[in-house]
Design an enzyme around this catalytic site. Sequence first.
Site, mmCIF file in Angstrom:
data_model
loop_
_atom_site.group_PDB
_atom_site.id
_atom_site.type_symbol
_atom_site.label_atom_id
_atom_site.label_comp_id
_atom_site.label_asym_id
_atom_site.label_seq_id
_atom_site.Cartn_x
_atom_site.Cartn_y
_atom_site.Cartn_z
ATOM 1 N N LYS A 1 0.888 -1.299 0.014
ATOM 2 C CA LYS A 1 0.103 0.010 0.138
ATOM 3 C C LYS A 1 0.831 1.111 0.061
ATOM 4 C CE LYS A 1 -3.910 -1.783 2.386
ATOM 5 N NZ LYS A 1 -4.790 -1.845 3.679
ATOM 6 N N GLU B 1 -19.824 -9.040 7.997
ATOM 7 C CA GLU B 1 -20.742 -8.365 8.612
ATOM 8 C C GLU B 1 -21.886 -9.254 9.024
ATOM 9 O OE1 GLU B 1 -19.247 -5.449 5.667
ATOM 10 O OE2 GLU B 1 -19.736 -7.635 5.366
ATOM 11 N N ARG C 1 -25.995 -5.993 4.387
ATOM 12 C CA ARG C 1 -25.442 -7.374 4.289
ATOM 13 C C ARG C 1 -25.908 -8.310 5.339
ATOM 14 N NH1 ARG C 1 -19.256 -6.755 1.809
ATOM 15 N NH2 ARG C 1 -20.184 -7.986 0.328
#
Length: 624
Positions: free
Chosen positions: A276, A362, A390
């Site tokens: 990253k 989730e 979700r």
Amino acid sequence: MNLLDNINDPSDLRKLPRTQLTPLAHELRQFLLESVAKTGGHLSSNLGTVELTIALHYVFETPHDRIVWDVGHQTYSHKILTGRRERMPTLRQLNGLSGFPKRDESIYDTFGTAHSSTSISAALGMAAAAKLKGENRHAIAVIGDGSMTAGMAFEALNNAGVEEDCNLLVILNDNDMSISPPVGALNRYLARLMSGQFYAAAKNVGKTVLPAPLRELASRLEEHAKGMVVPATMFEEFGFNYIGPIDGHDLDSLIPTLENIKKLKGPQFLHVVTKKGQGYKLAEAEPILYHGTGKFNPAEGIKPATAPAKITYTEVFGNWLCDMAAIDSRLVGITPAMREGSGMVRFHAQYPERYFDVGIAEQHSVTFGAGLATEGMKPVVAIYSTFLQRAYDQLIHDVALQNLDVTFALDRAGLVGADGATHAGNYDLAYLRCIPNMVVMAPSDENECRQMLTTAYHYPGPAAVRYPRGAGVGAAIQEELTSIEIGKGEIKRQGEKIAILAFGSMVNPSLGAAADLNATVANMRFVKPLDVELVKQLAAEHDYLVTVEEGAVMGGAGAAVAEAMAAAGIVKPLLILGLPDKFIDQGDPAALLASVGLDAKGIAASIRARFGVADEPRLAVVKN
């Protein structure tokens, strides 16, 4: 910028000699940095996928071959290389480029993504469709290591592994590992060997030519050798041919490996390792800080704010969580991989044993909380409104049906601005209020948010507090952890003829509209249970009723008021204001609210248009 300026679509990219791809990557990374610094957006993830994006479009015949980007916040290089370079200054702005892939934005955006872990399912569907239609094309899913924590990704892997003749490639973009140079060189050799025709042919010959005992021995030796150097076992058990890990910033490794994979049949799994913030030292050092940025000077980096800003609702929640945890050892905090976004950094530091990050899962987060509640713990699930969608079955079946004591802190309710329709929390009022046993609250300011969180926590069943992104009105916050009476609203302003029943973030603009119209304003506070007595009182004292909410009109808080009036036999003109029945794209939050008539001016205009009231303001009493 000579190379990048001449690339208007991937066909231009594929005309370049291989020797020019590394210089192109440097140009693209610099362009990305300068562009995002001017507009804001996701930076760290995009700097990390520059070479991978170039390699994919160079090797595969896009858009004939399909690429599905998981989450999609790492697709800025993809957008630039597919004809949208000149529109990058409009990124995440009203009528500008989306920060995520959108099918109606480009033929190269094969699938709209912004929530995680959908890519493998979608790409498998595309591969299966190609097979059924007799089309020779590849489907590629690019998924991050974080997204691989979600059950949906493994459901898709489980399905894909038995589709032996589908041309599916799953690329795991692993940006939490780092490859040291010696290991990198070995992995490059192994990846090219394992993806090459010789290796594939040798495996097939071994299956057909060797006698059974030697075939079994050769197979065991092969698996043992591969297992010593690559984490292949799990993915190969799913039926994939595992390749890697390879350095995702090394085009001399990426391109030959992808070219070899392109010749193979059946499900392939390529493990690439990226960093990253690659190429920008500040982002490499602090990838979380540079994950989603505002505007900044690349030479100086992101600077801390000089003036103290208003406290955000997220910070209100984070502070409340720590304060409540200090007095109740039963409290546990749960997040599905959104520690920073949900304001739980301080809680994690102070109460690590009571902090649970369950990954991008989730559904699991909600049922995990339900399990904790059955044992007398007090779980608080901190989750974005759009992500709770979700886990809707778990919310109904595992929590509400059993009336378990789980508190839901719903951040990013309503319009969210630059992230657009995929992240907007427009539907929670509608999908929560229809669930039995649920209590649903919407605070009008920061202090009321703290009070409502306390109320939800003490309520012995499922309760949700939904609050918007960003700062509130600047209300003073009381230190005491006080509750409010469940199901009771309050009058904020007394006027005549018109009563505005406002919910949550719409109380403040409703007060602005009411000053123009000499209207009464009620802060309803509760969507469920609705303050029916207050509704009856307002209907008895006024000629017209108006509901205002930052949520979907269909099935929302206004619909609850209409239902209550119908049940009570009240016949009064009712205007329901809220978000219209359409998806609302990215843009400045204030401008978006104004565009749908949910600012003070728009609310007043809608009331005038519906009821024909006069423009002249009159004096009124404002209640504290």
